[in-house]
Design an enzyme around this catalytic site. Structure first.
Site, PDB file in Angstrom:
ATOM      1  N   LYS A  49       0.818  -1.212   0.000  1.00  0.00           N
ATOM      2  CA  LYS A  49       0.000   0.000   0.000  1.00  0.00           C
ATOM      3  C   LYS A  49       0.858   1.272   0.000  1.00  0.00           C
ATOM      4  O   LYS A  49       0.392   2.337  -0.400  1.00  0.00           O
ATOM      5  CB  LYS A  49      -0.938   0.004   1.215  1.00  0.00           C
ATOM      6  CG  LYS A  49      -1.796  -1.246   1.367  1.00  0.00           C
ATOM      7  CD  LYS A  49      -2.571  -1.606   0.117  1.00  0.00           C
ATOM      8  CE  LYS A  49      -3.576  -2.728   0.334  1.00  0.00           C
ATOM      9  NZ  LYS A  49      -2.964  -4.039   0.564  1.00  0.00           N
ATOM     10  N   TYR A 263     -12.313 -14.757   3.730  1.00  0.00           N
ATOM     11  CA  TYR A 263     -11.280 -13.751   3.913  1.00  0.00           C
ATOM     12  C   TYR A 263     -10.717 -13.803   5.332  1.00  0.00           C
ATOM     13  O   TYR A 263     -11.486 -13.829   6.301  1.00  0.00           O
ATOM     14  CB  TYR A 263     -11.857 -12.363   3.644  1.00  0.00           C
ATOM     15  CG  TYR A 263     -10.886 -11.231   3.889  1.00  0.00           C
ATOM     16  CD1 TYR A 263     -10.001 -10.826   2.905  1.00  0.00           C
ATOM     17  CD2 TYR A 263     -10.843 -10.584   5.111  1.00  0.00           C
ATOM     18  CE1 TYR A 263      -9.096  -9.805   3.138  1.00  0.00           C
ATOM     19  CE2 TYR A 263      -9.945  -9.562   5.354  1.00  0.00           C
ATOM     20  CZ  TYR A 263      -9.077  -9.179   4.360  1.00  0.00           C
ATOM     21  OH  TYR A 263      -8.173  -8.164   4.592  1.00  0.00           O
ATOM     22  N   TYR A 289      -3.017 -12.248   3.238  1.00  0.00           N
ATOM     23  CA  TYR A 289      -2.718 -12.002   1.828  1.00  0.00           C
ATOM     24  C   TYR A 289      -1.560 -12.866   1.322  1.00  0.00           C
ATOM     25  O   TYR A 289      -1.756 -13.793   0.541  1.00  0.00           O
ATOM     26  CB  TYR A 289      -2.405 -10.519   1.605  1.00  0.00           C
ATOM     27  CG  TYR A 289      -3.595  -9.631   1.779  1.00  0.00           C
ATOM     28  CD1 TYR A 289      -4.419  -9.303   0.713  1.00  0.00           C
ATOM     29  CD2 TYR A 289      -3.930  -9.114   3.036  1.00  0.00           C
ATOM     30  CE1 TYR A 289      -5.537  -8.491   0.874  1.00  0.00           C
ATOM     31  CE2 TYR A 289      -5.048  -8.310   3.214  1.00  0.00           C
ATOM     32  CZ  TYR A 289      -5.845  -8.004   2.132  1.00  0.00           C
ATOM     33  OH  TYR A 289      -6.951  -7.218   2.303  1.00  0.00           O
TER      34      TYR A 289
END
Length: 336
Positions: A49, A263, A289
């Site tokens: 990010k 998730y 992730y």
């Protein structure tokens, strides 16, 4: 493409390293594996990010914002890095946290929740899965406006066309490093979540006529839905960056076999991948992730779908601070 036309804050001096993974390569007995260390990007704890925030925060400053507003899951790496960017720039930050797993937010938890407090988040709003996230952020912006302040809304994962420019830049960085080292990659593997990283890499490679396929490993959505999301964003960032030719839908591959029950929910394959990367290469993944993306990489190599003669680059998108919130799961695996 001329990315210099876009305002950018620089939070990382120079390129992140590309390193061989000889021990993992030997253990799997398949393709030759390399890793792009975007976990070593700047800002607190690093991660993908940061590249997106370089463009988004530059835009926020240009608009005179005094507060960054964003959204993510309860252990969001994106929220951590947005908050860190705000600290770096002398701005305030307010977070909207989505409980994608019921009752999963614990302000006293370790991992990123602890770092939100340590970095000085101004306020946290918690909403449940299915809430209007854009509406929640707009309400925060309206509350700030009522105080005479100006908020800047950053979408989840920093994944709009402007943010995805960060991974157009990364694709160009990879190509330059590949040329300088004389190592040509046959495939790139990356986690595919909010879509900005995956879409930006594809757009950057297409814009440079690189002809390197990108295999996205889904962390949340079914394959068809995620491929549509990535393609839509890839087209948007390509248009913004001036990429020619257009990106064909078949360019996008998003594998969903390693999402598991949902998730952020652990899987045996994720646990194995996290432990293999740590014990064989000294690399910390995260359970949400990169752990699931690595599980996909390992499975594709073992099955031979990624051929033995391929050179494969795994993009490490960071997230290791979240490991500490999953210690019971991973420590239990160690004791088993």
């Amino acid at each position: 493409m001329n990315l210099a036309q876009f305002a950018r804050r620089r939070y990382t001096p120079g390129a992140t390293a590309i390193e061989p993974m000889p021990h993992l390569t030997k253990a799997l007995g398949g393709a030759e594996l390399f890793i792009k260390r975007d976990d070593q990007l700047g800002l607190t704890g690093g991660g993908n990010k940061t590249r997106k925030l370089e463009f988004l925060v530059a835009d926020a400053l240009a608009q005179g914002a005094d507060t960054l507003i964003t959204v993510g899951a309860v252990q969001s790496n994106h929220c951590r890095l947005t908050l860190a960017a705000a600290v770096r720039e002398g701005l305030k930050c307010r977070l909207v946290l989505e409980q994608r797993v019921p009752d999963s937010y614990d302000p006293s938890a370790s991992g990123n929740n602890f770092l939100f407090d340590l970095l000085g988040v101004e306020a946290v709003t918690v909403v449940n899965l299915g809430a209007d996230l854009q509406g929640a952020m707009e309400q925060v912006a309206a509350d700030l406006a009522a105080e005479g302040r100006k908020g800047y809304i950053i979408p989840g994962g920093g994944s709009n066309a402007l943010g995805a420019l960060g991974y157009v830049a990364c694709a160009e960085e990879i190509l330059a490093q590949s040329f300088a080292s004389g190592v040509a990659f046959d495939r790139i593997v990356v986690a595919s979540g909010s879509a900005g990283t995956h879409a930006g890499i594809v757009a950057g490679l297409v814009g440079n006529s690189a002809n390197i396929p990108v295999t996205g490993i889904n962390v949340r959505r079914p394959r068809a839905e995620q491929e549509g999301n990535v393609h839509k964003l890839a087209l948007a960032v390509a248009d913004l960056a001036g990429v020619v030719p257009a990106i064909a839908p078949e360019t996008i591959e998003c594998r969903d076999e390693w999402v598991g029950p949902g998730y952020s929910l652990p899987t045996p394959e994720m646990i194995e991948a996290v432990r293999m990367f740590a014990s064989l290469e000294g690399v910390l993944l995260d359970p949400v992730y990169t752990g699931k993306a690595a599980a996909g990489l390992i499975a594709l190599v073992r099955s031979g779908e990624i051929a033995r003669e391929e050179r494969v680059l795994f993009v490490h998108t960071g997230g290791s601070p979240a490991l500490y919130a999953y210690q019971p799961v991973l420590a239990g695996a160690a004791a088993a």
